[in-house]
Design an enzyme around this catalytic site. Structure first.
Site, short mmCIF file in Angstrom:
data_model
loop_
_atom_site.label_atom_id
_atom_site.label_comp_id
_atom_site.label_asym_id
_atom_site.label_seq_id
_atom_site.Cartn_x
_atom_site.Cartn_y
_atom_site.Cartn_z
N TYR A 1 0.80 -1.23 0.00
CA TYR A 1 0.00 0.00 0.00
C TYR A 1 0.83 1.28 0.00
O TYR A 1 0.27 2.37 -0.05
CB TYR A 1 -0.95 0.00 1.20
CG TYR A 1 -1.96 -1.11 1.15
CD1 TYR A 1 -3.04 -1.04 0.30
CD2 TYR A 1 -1.81 -2.24 1.93
CE1 TYR A 1 -3.97 -2.06 0.23
CE2 TYR A 1 -2.74 -3.28 1.89
CZ TYR A 1 -3.82 -3.18 1.03
OH TYR A 1 -4.73 -4.20 0.97
N HIS B 1 -11.14 1.42 -5.10
CA HIS B 1 -10.45 0.39 -4.32
C HIS B 1 -8.96 0.55 -4.52
O HIS B 1 -8.50 0.92 -5.59
CB HIS B 1 -10.88 -1.01 -4.77
CG HIS B 1 -12.34 -1.24 -4.58
ND1 HIS B 1 -12.86 -1.70 -3.41
CD2 HIS B 1 -13.39 -1.05 -5.43
CE1 HIS B 1 -14.19 -1.80 -3.54
NE2 HIS B 1 -14.52 -1.40 -4.72
#
Length: 101
Positions: A23, A100
């Site tokens: 991430y 997302h």
């Protein structure tokens, strides 16, 4: 200035420390500032929120629906199993964009 609500779901408050190899190292605060800056460039007042609580997230969706506020939503884990969120989104009165990571 038109208001836009950006809502991030569970565990996204851990950005920057949560699996940075996947991430990245940008924090949720970094993400919020980038969204606000992009909004200002477009003449939008962007408010970014994050919650790990399904009920709170649904309350925010209801608030946005009642006000006709557009929403950008990253439902995170709620994507997979929240019928309550799906029902709340069906009541929206303004544009919805689902994203997302």
């Amino acid at each position: 200035m038109r208001r836009v609500l950006v809502i991030n779901g569970p565990n996204l408050g851990r950005l920057g420390t949560r699996e940075p190899g996947i991430y990245g190292t940008a924090t949720h605060a970094d993400l919020a500032e980038m969204a606000a800056a992009a909004g200002r460039d477009l003449g939008l007042a962007v408010e970014v929120r994050q919650t790990d609580d399904e009920g709170e997230l649904i309350g925010w969706i209801h608030e946005a629906s009642d006000a006709g506020t557009p929403v950008v939503l990253n439902p995170a884990a709620f994507t997979h199993y929240s019928y309550a969120l799906r029902d709340a989104l069906a009541m929206r009165t303004a544009p919805l964009i689902e994203v997302h990571m």
